[in-house]
Design a protein around this motif. Structure first.
Motif, PDB file in Angstrom:
ATOM      1  N   PHE A   1       0.814  -1.222   0.000  1.00 15.48           N
ATOM      2  CA  PHE A   1       0.000   0.000   0.000  1.00 15.48           C
ATOM      3  C   PHE A   1       0.844   1.267   0.000  1.00 15.48           C
ATOM      4  O   PHE A   1       0.494   2.259  -0.643  1.00 15.48           O
ATOM      5  N   GLY A   2       1.967   1.230   0.708  1.00 19.73           N
ATOM      6  CA  GLY A   2       2.820   2.420   0.763  1.00 19.73           C
ATOM      7  C   GLY A   2       3.314   2.831  -0.611  1.00 19.73           C
ATOM      8  O   GLY A   2       3.439   4.024  -0.915  1.00 19.73           O
ATOM      9  N   LYS A   3       3.571   1.864  -1.468  1.00 20.32           N
ATOM     10  CA  LYS A   3       4.067   2.145  -2.817  1.00 20.32           C
ATOM     11  C   LYS A   3       2.943   2.606  -3.743  1.00 20.32           C
ATOM     12  O   LYS A   3       3.103   3.548  -4.526  1.00 20.32           O
ATOM     13  N   LEU A   4       1.805   1.930  -3.634  1.00 18.74           N
ATOM     14  CA  LEU A   4       0.656   2.299  -4.457  1.00 18.74           C
ATOM     15  C   LEU A   4       0.216   3.727  -4.172  1.00 18.74           C
ATOM     16  O   LEU A   4      -0.101   4.490  -5.082  1.00 18.74           O
ATOM     17  N   SER A   5       0.236   4.101  -2.902  1.00 13.79           N
ATOM     18  CA  SER A   5      -0.186   5.460  -2.535  1.00 13.79           C
ATOM     19  C   SER A   5       0.714   6.511  -3.164  1.00 13.79           C
ATOM     20  O   SER A   5       0.251   7.588  -3.556  1.00 13.79           O
ATOM     21  N   GLN A   6       2.005   6.219  -3.303  1.00 12.79           N
ATOM     22  CA  GLN A   6       2.927   7.168  -3.918  1.00 12.79           C
ATOM     23  C   GLN A   6       2.587   7.392  -5.388  1.00 12.79           C
ATOM     24  O   GLN A   6       2.514   8.525  -5.864  1.00 12.79           O
TER      25      GLN A   6
ATOM     26  N   MET B   1      -0.188   7.006  -6.846  1.00 12.58           N
ATOM     27  CA  MET B   1      -1.483   7.687  -6.966  1.00 12.58           C
ATOM     28  C   MET B   1      -1.368   9.169  -6.651  1.00 12.58           C
ATOM     29  O   MET B   1      -1.905  10.016  -7.374  1.00 12.58           O
ATOM     30  N   ILE B   2      -0.643   9.530  -5.601  1.00 13.01           N
ATOM     31  CA  ILE B   2      -0.570  10.939  -5.201  1.00 13.01           C
ATOM     32  C   ILE B   2       0.209  11.766  -6.207  1.00 13.01           C
ATOM     33  O   ILE B   2      -0.025  12.966  -6.363  1.00 13.01           O
TER      34      ILE B   2
END
Length: 365
Positions: free
Chosen positions: A115-120, A122-123
């Motif tokens: 999740f930490g990577k996916l959030s990057q 996306m943002i």
């Protein structure tokens, strides 16, 4: 002058011109940390250094290659880039594309990205598309699309990615004043990084910056170990998502790095990776993502099997090993929470807090 990133630092070794617009987030020049406690715990003959790539701008080694890949994509006139990713590549591509002012498209395996990577990704404004399949299938699609569309491919098969990532080897030699370590240990997923470091070491030798080369030690997760097994893994499995790859794009060059250096590409189990992940955080205070810990797990395994007994140090009385910690632990916070002890809940009273930490018991109260 303020630090301007690895392309400016190593411009003479990279394919950029005087008028090239450099796309940088001031990546590179990551710290080398001497692991006093870890070395003794693994083998008294080892002097272990940690190349902490998790302190790059987006939290992983991918920034080294991405600064070059996006710089060259912009130079060649592309208005969009695309990659397949298990996480770190997507985060880096999205950030550097945003910096350059171009579009980024990311294909990720459905439900198999931290999740930490996916959030990057996306943002930073990337178009994120989940593919109902694994990384290898996503990469095949990216290759097909970028062959026919005006979109630059920025996975590690892009040669400019390798050019950027080789600078990690330059930094290691520079930090050791022109002396190569005896060994370099690192995770192996798509195998671009071991390829790049070996390229960097050889190039520095060619220009007289170093006289000797390290043995390259690469480690795959046992459930995703195609190079070790000698055949692609159709459904790769490991909790270390960054190396969950069953058919590495840089397979042949990784084997060349192993063979030319007289090194090893081995595999470690998820249990061994987890133990190393926890050991590193507890003994050295360094928080890396699980895949990074495979390099530590591999050292432990080699030490237990007597591998280091047959080797003599190049300098000093211990074998110098550099472990590449490819990503920061905050990339995958769920794994950290699962590995750690759960918090204790107490009433807001001093005696309950002292009891929870064992001070009352130690004092005989």
């Amino acid at each position: 002058m303020p630090y301007a990133g690895l392309i400016e630092r190593y411009r003479e070794y990279l394919p950029v011109g005087r008028n090239t617009r450099i796309i940088s987030l001031c990546e590179g020049s990551t710290p080398m940390v001497l692991a006093h406690n870890l070395g003794g715990a693994i083998h008294p003959k080892l002097e272990i250094w940690l190349k902490y790539e998790g302190l790059n701008p987006t939290g992983s080694f991918k920034d080294r290659g991405m600064t070059m890949a996006i710089t060259k994509a912009v130079e060649e006139g592309f208005q969009a880039v695309m990659c397949a990713s298990t996480g770190n590549t997507s985060a880096s591509a999205a950030a550097y594309a945003a910096r350059a002012g171009i579009k980024c498209v990311v294909l990720i395996p459905d439900g198999k990205i931290a999740f930490g990577k996916l959030s990057q990704a996306m943002i930073h404004g990337a178009k994120v598309i989940q593919v109902k399949g694994n990384f290898d299938e996503a990469l095949t699609l990216v290759r097909r699309i970028t062959e026919t569309q005006p979109i630059a491919l920025v996975n590690s098969i892009n040669p400019f990615r390798i050019q950027g990532q080789k600078t990690g080897a330059f930094e290691i030699i520079d930090d050791f004043d022109g002396i190569a370590p005896d060994f370099q240990a690192m995770p192996v997923g798509n195998a671009g990084n071991i390829t790049a470091y070996w390229k960097g070491y050889k190039e520095y030798r060619e220009v007289g910056k170093v006289n000797s080369l390290p043995r390259m030690l690469g480690f795959q997760a046992a459930g995703s170990a195609p190079i070790v097994l000698g055949h692609p893994v159709e459904k790769p499995q490991t909790f270390a998502t960054a190396i969950r790859i069953g058919n590495p794009a840089s397979w042949a060059s990784a084997e060349a790095a192993r063979d030319e250096s007289g090194g090893v590409i081995g595999m470690v189990t998820d249990h061994e990776i987890r133990r190393a992940y926890e050991m590193l955080a507890a003994t050295e205070g360094i928080f890396c993502e699980p895949a990074s810990a495979s390099s530590i797990a591999g050292l432990v395994k080699l030490a237990q099997n007597g591998y280091f007994e047959e080797h003599k140090p190049r300098t000093g009385d211990r074998l110098r090993v550099v472990c590449i910690l490819t990503g920061h632990g905050l990339k995958d916070p769920d794994s950290a929470i699962k590995s750690a002890e759960e918090p204790v809940t107490v009433e807001p009273k001093e005696e309950e807090i002292l009891e929870a930490i064992g001070l009352l018991e130690a004092a005989g109260v």
